[in-house]
Design a protein around this motif. Structure first.
Motif, PDB file in Angstrom:
ATOM      1  N   GLU A 149       0.826  -1.206   0.000  1.00  0.00           N
ATOM      2  CA  GLU A 149       0.000   0.000   0.000  1.00  0.00           C
ATOM      3  C   GLU A 149       0.859   1.254   0.000  1.00  0.00           C
ATOM      4  OE1 GLU A 149      -3.341   2.126   2.767  1.00  0.00           O
ATOM      5  OE2 GLU A 149      -3.339  -0.043   2.629  1.00  0.00           O
ATOM      6  N   ALA A 150       1.969   1.226   0.702  1.00  0.00           N
ATOM      7  CA  ALA A 150       2.854   2.389   0.735  1.00  0.00           C
ATOM      8  C   ALA A 150       3.470   2.624  -0.642  1.00  0.00           C
ATOM      9  CB  ALA A 150       3.946   2.193   1.778  1.00  0.00           C
ATOM     10  N   GLY A 151       3.803   1.567  -1.369  1.00  0.00           N
ATOM     11  CA  GLY A 151       4.359   1.713  -2.708  1.00  0.00           C
ATOM     12  C   GLY A 151       3.363   2.327  -3.666  1.00  0.00           C
ATOM     13  N   LEU A 152       2.108   1.931  -3.543  1.00  0.00           N
ATOM     14  CA  LEU A 152       1.058   2.493  -4.393  1.00  0.00           C
ATOM     15  C   LEU A 152       0.862   3.968  -4.079  1.00  0.00           C
ATOM     16  CD1 LEU A 152      -1.227   2.035  -6.439  1.00  0.00           C
ATOM     17  CD2 LEU A 152      -2.699   1.477  -4.511  1.00  0.00           C
ATOM     18  N   ARG A 153       0.861   4.307  -2.808  1.00  0.00           N
ATOM     19  CA  ARG A 153       0.683   5.701  -2.401  1.00  0.00           C
ATOM     20  C   ARG A 153       1.850   6.549  -2.887  1.00  0.00           C
ATOM     21  NH1 ARG A 153       0.391   5.429   3.257  1.00  0.00           N
ATOM     22  NH2 ARG A 153      -1.687   4.595   2.943  1.00  0.00           N
ATOM     23  N   ASP A 154       3.067   6.037  -2.769  1.00  0.00           N
ATOM     24  CA  ASP A 154       4.247   6.778  -3.227  1.00  0.00           C
ATOM     25  C   ASP A 154       4.200   6.992  -4.738  1.00  0.00           C
ATOM     26  OD1 ASP A 154       5.169   6.862  -0.647  1.00  0.00           O
ATOM     27  OD2 ASP A 154       6.615   5.229  -0.910  1.00  0.00           O
TER      28      ASP A 154
END
Length: 62
Positions: free
Chosen positions: A28-33
């Motif tokens: 999820e953090a990769g998608l947000r970044d």
């Protein structure tokens, strides 16, 4: 100091929580970044486009 006959103990594996995002779900953090990066690029392109389109022939520079 350890006696010469003892081997060093192996290190413990890293906890899996460290690889997860801030919300606790992996990925999820990769998608947000990625989304933030795309928005920054689009904002930059918008600013450049406004600057180029807004200039008229013979208009003074700001």
């Amino acid at each position: 100091a350890e006696p010469a006959g003892h081997a060093a103990r192996p290190l413990a594996p890293q906890p899996k929580e460290a690889a997860q995002g801030a919300a606790g779900r992996p990925g999820e953090a990769g998608l947000r970044d990625g989304l933030v990066g795309v928005l920054l690029v689009l904002t930059g392109l918008e600013l450049i486009t406004r600057r180029v389109v807004a200039r008229r022939a013979g208009a003074p520079r700001r």
